[in-house]
Design a protein around this motif. Structure first.
Motif, PDB file in Angstrom:
ATOM      1  N   ARG A   1       0.076  20.318  -0.564  1.00 44.95           N
ATOM      2  CA  ARG A   1       1.169  19.365  -0.336  1.00 44.95           C
ATOM      3  C   ARG A   1       1.167  18.884   1.124  1.00 44.95           C
ATOM      4  N   ALA A   2       0.847  19.782   2.045  1.00 49.49           N
ATOM      5  CA  ALA A   2       0.844  19.407   3.458  1.00 49.49           C
ATOM      6  C   ALA A   2      -0.181  18.311   3.734  1.00 49.49           C
ATOM      7  N   TRP A   3      -1.362  18.451   3.163  1.00 49.85           N
ATOM      8  CA  TRP A   3      -2.395  17.433   3.369  1.00 49.85           C
ATOM      9  C   TRP A   3      -2.023  16.113   2.710  1.00 49.85           C
ATOM     10  N   ARG A   4      -1.374  16.184   1.566  1.00 50.06           N
ATOM     11  CA  ARG A   4      -0.943  14.949   0.905  1.00 50.06           C
ATOM     12  C   ARG A   4       0.138  14.254   1.734  1.00 50.06           C
ATOM     13  N   LEU A   5       1.004  15.034   2.384  1.00 52.96           N
ATOM     14  CA  LEU A   5       1.996  14.449   3.290  1.00 52.96           C
ATOM     15  C   LEU A   5       1.318  13.797   4.494  1.00 52.96           C
ATOM     16  N   VAL A   6       0.278  14.443   5.003  1.00 48.57           N
ATOM     17  CA  VAL A   6      -0.472  13.859   6.119  1.00 48.57           C
ATOM     18  C   VAL A   6      -1.074  12.523   5.712  1.00 48.57           C
ATOM     19  N   ILE A   7      -1.613  12.452   4.497  1.00 50.51           N
ATOM     20  CA  ILE A   7      -2.190  11.190   4.005  1.00 50.51           C
ATOM     21  C   ILE A   7      -1.107  10.128   3.876  1.00 50.51           C
ATOM     22  N   ALA A   8       0.038  10.511   3.275  1.00 54.06           N
ATOM     23  CA  ALA A   8       1.122   9.546   3.061  1.00 54.06           C
ATOM     24  C   ALA A   8       1.667   9.004   4.372  1.00 54.06           C
ATOM     25  N   GLY A   9       1.681   9.819   5.425  1.00 54.76           N
ATOM     26  CA  GLY A   9       2.186   9.344   6.708  1.00 54.76           C
ATOM     27  C   GLY A   9       1.112   8.792   7.622  1.00 54.76           C
ATOM     28  N   GLY A  10      -0.101   9.330   7.518  1.00 57.36           N
ATOM     29  CA  GLY A  10      -1.162   8.947   8.434  1.00 57.36           C
ATOM     30  C   GLY A  10      -1.840   7.628   8.108  1.00 57.36           C
ATOM     31  N   VAL A  11      -1.995   7.327   6.823  1.00 56.06           N
ATOM     32  CA  VAL A  11      -2.675   6.089   6.453  1.00 56.06           C
ATOM     33  C   VAL A  11      -1.909   4.847   6.917  1.00 56.06           C
ATOM     34  N   PRO A  12      -0.579   4.763   6.744  1.00 53.42           N
ATOM     35  CA  PRO A  12       0.137   3.596   7.294  1.00 53.42           C
ATOM     36  C   PRO A  12      -0.022   3.465   8.804  1.00 53.42           C
ATOM     37  N   VAL A  13       0.008   4.589   9.516  1.00 53.98           N
ATOM     38  CA  VAL A  13      -0.178   4.535  10.970  1.00 53.98           C
ATOM     39  C   VAL A  13      -1.576   4.020  11.304  1.00 53.98           C
ATOM     40  N   ALA A  14      -2.571   4.496  10.568  1.00 55.64           N
ATOM     41  CA  ALA A  14      -3.941   4.027  10.794  1.00 55.64           C
ATOM     42  C   ALA A  14      -4.072   2.539  10.484  1.00 55.64           C
ATOM     43  N   PHE A  15      -3.358   2.074   9.465  1.00 53.30           N
ATOM     44  CA  PHE A  15      -3.419   0.655   9.116  1.00 53.30           C
ATOM     45  C   PHE A  15      -2.794  -0.193  10.222  1.00 53.30           C
ATOM     46  N   LEU A  16      -1.663   0.247  10.764  1.00 52.41           N
ATOM     47  CA  LEU A  16      -1.029  -0.482  11.868  1.00 52.41           C
ATOM     48  C   LEU A  16      -1.945  -0.499  13.099  1.00 52.41           C
TER      49      LEU A  16
ATOM     50  N   VAL B   1       4.816  -3.783   4.900  1.00 48.80           N
ATOM     51  CA  VAL B   1       4.816  -3.681   3.438  1.00 48.80           C
ATOM     52  C   VAL B   1       4.201  -2.363   2.989  1.00 48.80           C
ATOM     53  N   VAL B   2       3.246  -1.840   3.752  1.00 48.97           N
ATOM     54  CA  VAL B   2       2.610  -0.572   3.385  1.00 48.97           C
ATOM     55  C   VAL B   2       3.632   0.560   3.446  1.00 48.97           C
ATOM     56  N   ILE B   3       4.410   0.593   4.529  1.00 52.05           N
ATOM     57  CA  ILE B   3       5.444   1.618   4.666  1.00 52.05           C
ATOM     58  C   ILE B   3       6.530   1.433   3.609  1.00 52.05           C
ATOM     59  N   SER B   4       6.935   0.197   3.386  1.00 51.29           N
ATOM     60  CA  SER B   4       8.009  -0.083   2.424  1.00 51.29           C
ATOM     61  C   SER B   4       7.626   0.348   1.017  1.00 51.29           C
ATOM     62  N   MET B   5       6.393   0.052   0.606  1.00 46.74           N
ATOM     63  CA  MET B   5       5.967   0.400  -0.741  1.00 46.74           C
ATOM     64  C   MET B   5       5.785   1.907  -0.912  1.00 46.74           C
ATOM     65  N   ALA B   6       5.392   2.598   0.164  1.00 48.57           N
ATOM     66  CA  ALA B   6       5.291   4.056   0.083  1.00 48.57           C
ATOM     67  C   ALA B   6       6.676   4.675  -0.120  1.00 48.57           C
ATOM     68  N   VAL B   7       7.679   4.163   0.614  1.00 50.00           N
ATOM     69  CA  VAL B   7       9.051   4.662   0.451  1.00 50.00           C
ATOM     70  C   VAL B   7       9.576   4.333  -0.946  1.00 50.00           C
TER      71      VAL B   7
END
Length: 234
Positions: free
Chosen positions: A108-123, A216-222
């Motif tokens: 779960r921790a790694w999946r949380l890292v993906i969910a938070g890290g990918v939007p940051v990487a995209f920005l 939009v990436v952050i919004s759709m994840a939320v």
């Protein structure tokens, strides 16, 4: 005397409940199982392919519009290479975060890292690929704001459609962490919308890219997190 009777009553065996007769039980079973058919859900591989097809359709549509109306061929090709790269990221997120069955996925921790890290990487990628950043007060000029709103609306619409499609594809597949899985599905849908609009949009100013494409990436994840808690739970 009454106390002794109460103690004896406590020791008496509790009577077994009287169930329905055999005929009644068979009638209930026949009624409840009527018209039931054995079926099997789609495989993870099929769901993965359907998810990437949704993303590919969004990208294909906006690429067609870009070549037809708005941008030069060279600019479209450059943006298309970036979109394809983020398509690989989408496939990786789906494969790592959703394709394996619940209980056998990464932690779960790694999946949380993906969910938070990918939007940051995209920005961060938008900032790197942009061509300069205006002072924010200058960006608030009506012309810039109008273009950002136009792009943002298109990105949200495409991202929402893609995210809903992803959530429907993976519906009912996660009894353990449906919210987190929904966030990953929404993340992929948001990336699909942002990457597709990025192909058609001629603006390369960083504030525009962050606010009109990246949010939009952050919004759709939320959104995926809240919808996934209902849709992805069996």
């Amino acid at each position: 005397m009454s106390g002794e009777l109460d103690d004896r009553a406590d020791e008496l065996p509790w009577p077994e409940p009287i169930g329905p007769s055999r005929g009644v039980s068979e009638a209930i079973r026949a009624e409840c199982t009527k018209d039931l058919k054995c079926s099997r859900g789609s495989s993870a591989g099929k769901r993965l392919l359907l998810s990437m097809l949704i993303s590919g359709l969004a990208l294909g549509l906006l690429t067609y519009l870009a070549f037809s109306h708005t941008r030069t061929d060279g600019a479209v090709r450059a943006a298309l290479f970036g979109a394809i790269g983020w398509g690989v990221v989408q496939a990786a997120v789906l494969f790592v975060g959703l394709a394996r069955p619940p209980g056998r996925r990464i932690s779960r921790a790694w999946r949380l890292v993906i969910a938070g890290g990918v939007p940051v990487a995209f920005l961060a990628w938008l900032a790197w690929s942009g061509a300069g950043r205006l002072p924010f007060a200058t960006f608030l000029h009506p012309d810039h704001v109008h273009r950002a709103l136009d792009c943002g609306v298109h990105a949200i619409l495409i991202g929402a459609v893609a995210s809903v499609g992803m959530l429907l594809v993976w519906r009912g597949t996660d009894p353990l962490s449906p919210g987190l899985s929904g966030a990953l599905a929404g993340l992929v849908g948001g990336l699909a919308g942002a990457a597709a609009v990025g192909v058609a949009c001629p603006t390369v100013e960083v504030w525009h890219l962050w606010l009109a494409h990246g949010l939009v990436v952050i919004s759709m994840a939320v959104l995926g997190f809240f919808v996934g808690r209902r849709w992805l739970a069996p």
